[in-house]
Scaffold this active site. Structure first.
Site, short mmCIF file in Angstrom:
data_model
loop_
_atom_site.label_atom_id
_atom_site.label_comp_id
_atom_site.label_asym_id
_atom_site.label_seq_id
_atom_site.Cartn_x
_atom_site.Cartn_y
_atom_site.Cartn_z
CG ASP A 102 3.02 4.57 -3.98
OD1 ASP A 102 2.85 5.71 -3.54
OD2 ASP A 102 2.36 3.60 -3.62
CG HIS A 160 -3.72 0.36 -8.22
ND1 HIS A 160 -5.05 0.25 -7.96
CD2 HIS A 160 -3.21 1.22 -7.31
CE1 HIS A 160 -5.35 1.03 -6.95
NE2 HIS A 160 -4.26 1.63 -6.53
CG HIS A 167 -2.09 0.81 1.26
ND1 HIS A 167 -2.45 1.64 0.24
CD2 HIS A 167 -3.01 1.03 2.26
CE1 HIS A 167 -3.53 2.32 0.59
NE2 HIS A 167 -3.88 1.99 1.81
N1 CMC Z 1 5.72 -7.00 -10.20
C1 CMC Z 1 5.62 -8.21 -10.80
N2 CMC Z 1 4.48 -8.91 -10.91
C2 CMC Z 1 3.38 -8.36 -10.38
C3 CMC Z 1 3.39 -7.09 -9.74
C4 CMC Z 1 4.62 -6.41 -9.67
N3 CMC Z 1 4.71 -5.21 -9.06
N4 CMC Z 1 2.16 -6.78 -9.30
C5 CMC Z 1 1.37 -7.80 -9.64
N5 CMC Z 1 2.09 -8.75 -10.29
C6 CMC Z 1 1.57 -10.00 -10.89
C7 CMC Z 1 1.22 -10.99 -9.78
O1 CMC Z 1 2.30 -11.85 -9.51
C8 CMC Z 1 0.04 -11.73 -10.39
O2 CMC Z 1 0.55 -12.69 -11.29
P1 CMC Z 1 -0.25 -14.07 -11.52
O3 CMC Z 1 -1.59 -13.68 -12.07
O4 CMC Z 1 0.60 -14.79 -12.52
O5 CMC Z 1 -0.34 -14.73 -10.19
C9 CMC Z 1 -0.68 -10.67 -11.22
O6 CMC Z 1 0.33 -9.68 -11.52
C10 CMC Z 1 -1.82 -9.98 -10.45
O7 CMC Z 1 -1.32 -9.49 -9.21
P2 CMC Z 1 -2.08 -9.64 -7.83
O8 CMC Z 1 -1.09 -9.70 -6.70
O9 CMC Z 1 -3.08 -10.74 -7.90
O10 CMC Z 1 -2.84 -8.27 -7.78
P3 CMC Z 1 -3.39 -7.53 -6.51
O11 CMC Z 1 -4.50 -6.70 -6.96
O12 CMC Z 1 -3.68 -8.49 -5.40
O13 CMC Z 1 -2.14 -6.62 -6.01
C11 CMC Z 1 -0.68 -4.79 -5.76
C12 CMC Z 1 -2.02 -5.29 -6.34
C13 CMC Z 1 -0.60 -3.28 -5.86
C14 CMC Z 1 -0.60 -5.15 -4.26
C15 CMC Z 1 0.48 -5.45 -6.56
O14 CMC Z 1 0.42 -5.06 -7.92
C16 CMC Z 1 1.86 -5.11 -5.97
O15 CMC Z 1 2.28 -5.77 -5.01
N6 CMC Z 1 2.55 -4.06 -6.52
C17 CMC Z 1 3.81 -3.61 -5.98
C18 CMC Z 1 3.56 -2.75 -4.76
C19 CMC Z 1 3.03 -1.38 -5.12
O16 CMC Z 1 3.56 -0.70 -5.98
N7 CMC Z 1 1.99 -0.94 -4.38
C20 CMC Z 1 1.43 0.41 -4.53
C21 CMC Z 1 0.03 0.42 -5.03
S1 CMC Z 1 -0.49 2.07 -5.50
C22 CMC Z 1 -0.56 2.97 -4.05
C23 CMC Z 1 -1.65 2.53 -3.14
O17 CMC Z 1 -2.82 2.50 -3.56
O18 CMC Z 1 -1.35 2.27 -1.97
#
Ligand code: CMC
Length: 429
Positions: A365, A307, A266
């Protein structure tokens, strides 16, 4: 509300269940599943991927189109035509202020920026190298101990006073957390400065120097606060609502929101982006890190990408990128070794099939970290600044929930543990 109904048939159940369907102003319809419990069912949605937890009029996001509206106004328009405190008024009250309302609001916020001197003594109790988010979390929760005069959460006037206090005091507290870490005296807020000028003054000013805030950096700071002001029912806002649903006081609720924001998935991502860029160290190492991010067996993720809601460019990231270019130009920074790494990563995310297929775009971010570093803000303060900007969103949602009727938030579960069993004697285990 509509007359639409959803029909649900469940194997083994002799009736078809009719569930009401409601339409929002824009966005997907929602199916009202509240009646299911009386039929012996819960719905199951870990991570709330398909669940609308409340009704709200504050913020709308269309993640596929990359749209973010606050009270109906696109974020790009607010970033161009408004400023942080005006957007605060909009989020809190639902409409843009008239000139007179805005002057009064600015006056009220400005005159609530100072904190009780006991807060300074409380803060110095932290070890000097405490993480500023740890200090902020503690010190905002501790504000609960100061304002017994206005803590009746059922009283709209009390709620508004708390909202003003929180919006006003957050930059002061944020800067105090920083000053404690670097061992410099706390700086008092200046009533002749704008919200963002004041923050930079309290961060970087010292009693030895006359106040001197670069207006371009103050504008960039204002934009950073504005772009973080609210974001619908994200993890920290949902936490604030959940905490508030028990009738807890607003300072405790916002402290809970700060704790949730801290995580790297987050708000902690902005700090994690810079740590990651430093770890990558050189453009020649990028491919190795990108391969790690794509490897399903490796927990590493590219911080600042992806995201939960946006499956398109985060509209805040677009504005942030523009601000980033302005700040770097103003400061004449083009030799930061992290910049080419950031630019190359951005290019990869926009061209590599893995990122394209999974719709992983740079998020807010990614760019905010680069701007804040250029302004001279240390990485461990990044999430504190996110929390400062987001406080208005948290408190607006809390106020909306308490104004419009609510039930205590109490999710249920799919229980997979033991059924009732005999307690064995200690000797027989
Ligand atoms: N790098 C590589 N792979 C990724 C990433 C990433 N940053 N983010 C998602 N994926 C992949 C993930 O492994 C999954 O692959 P698969 O379908 O093969 O299992 C797919 O993309 C979907 O990801 P998810 O984890 O199911 O998606 P989510 O909605 O649960 O998570 C997130 C969203 C923001 C937590 C995630 O994208 C992440 O961890 N990003 C990095 C941290 C980040 O930048 N966070 C800030 C978000 S914006 C500010 C805020 O709102 O707080």
């Amino acid at each position: 509300m509509t007359d639409k109904k959803a029909q649900l048939t469940v194997e083994g159940l002799n009736e078809t269940l009719e569930l009401p369907v409601y339409s929002g102003t824009v966005g997907p319809d929602v199916i009202d599943v509240r009646g299911l419990v009386s039929k012996g069912f819960f719905t199951y949605d870990p991570g709330f991927v398909s669940t609308a937890s409340c009704e709200s009029k504050i913020t709308f996001i269309d993640g596929d189109l990359g749209v973010l509206l606050h009270r109906g106004y696109p974020i790009e328009t607010l970033a161009e035509k408004s400023e942080y405190l005006e957007t605060c008024y909009l989020l809190l009250h639902g409409e843009l202020p008239t000139q007179a309302q805005y002057e009064e609001f600015k006056h009220v916020i400005t005159h609530h920026t100072m904190v009780n001197e006991s807060i300074a003594r409380f803060l110095t109790g932290f070890h000097y190298d405490s993480h500023p988010m740890a200090m902020l979390c503690g010190v905002v929760g501790a504000l609960s101990a100061f304002y017994h005069d206005s803590m009746d959460v059922s009283n709209p006037q009390h709620r508004m006073i708390s909202a003003h206090r929180l919006i006003a005091k957050m930059p002061t507290l944020a800067a105090m957390c920083y000053k404690h870490r670097v061992g410099q005296p706390f700086m008092y807020p200046q009533n002749n400065m704008s919200y963002s000028e004041n923050f930079l003054h309290m961060m970087f000013g010292t009693p030895c120097d006359p106040p001197n805030v670069n207006p371009v950096l103050a504008r960039a700071m204002d934009r950073i606060f504005l772009l973080h002001a609210d974001h619908e029912q994200n993890a920290s806002t949902s936490t604030v609502r959940l905490a508030g649903s028990s009738g807890a006081n607003p300072f405790a609720c916002i402290a809970a929101g700060i704790a949730t924001l801290w995580g790297p998935a987050h708000g902690g991502a902005n700090e994690a982006v810079l740590d990651m860029l430093e770890e990558i160290g050189d453009v020649s190492n990028i491919d190795k890190f990108v391969a790690k991010a794509k490897d399903k067996n490796d927990p590493f993720r590219l911080m600042g990408f992806g995201h939960r809601v946006y499956k398109n460019f985060d509209p805040r990231a677009k504005v942030m990128k523009q601000t980033c270019d302005e700040v770097l130009a103003e400061l004449g920074i083009d030799n930061d070794p992290l910049l080419p790494i950031a630019k190359r990563l951005e290019q990869i995310a926009l061209e590599d099939p893995y990122f394209i297929e999974k719709k992983l775009y740079p998020n807010v971010d990614f760019y905010s970290g680069i701007i804040m570093k250029a302004i001279g803000i240390p990485t461990e303060m990044f999430t504190v600044i996110f929390a400062t900007g987001r406080t208005v969103g948290w408190i607006s949602h809390w106020h909306e929930m308490l104004s419009e009727g609510y039930k205590i938030g109490r999710p249920r579960q799919l229980y997979k543990g033991y059924p009732s069993r005999e307690f064995p004697s200690r000797e027989s285990r």
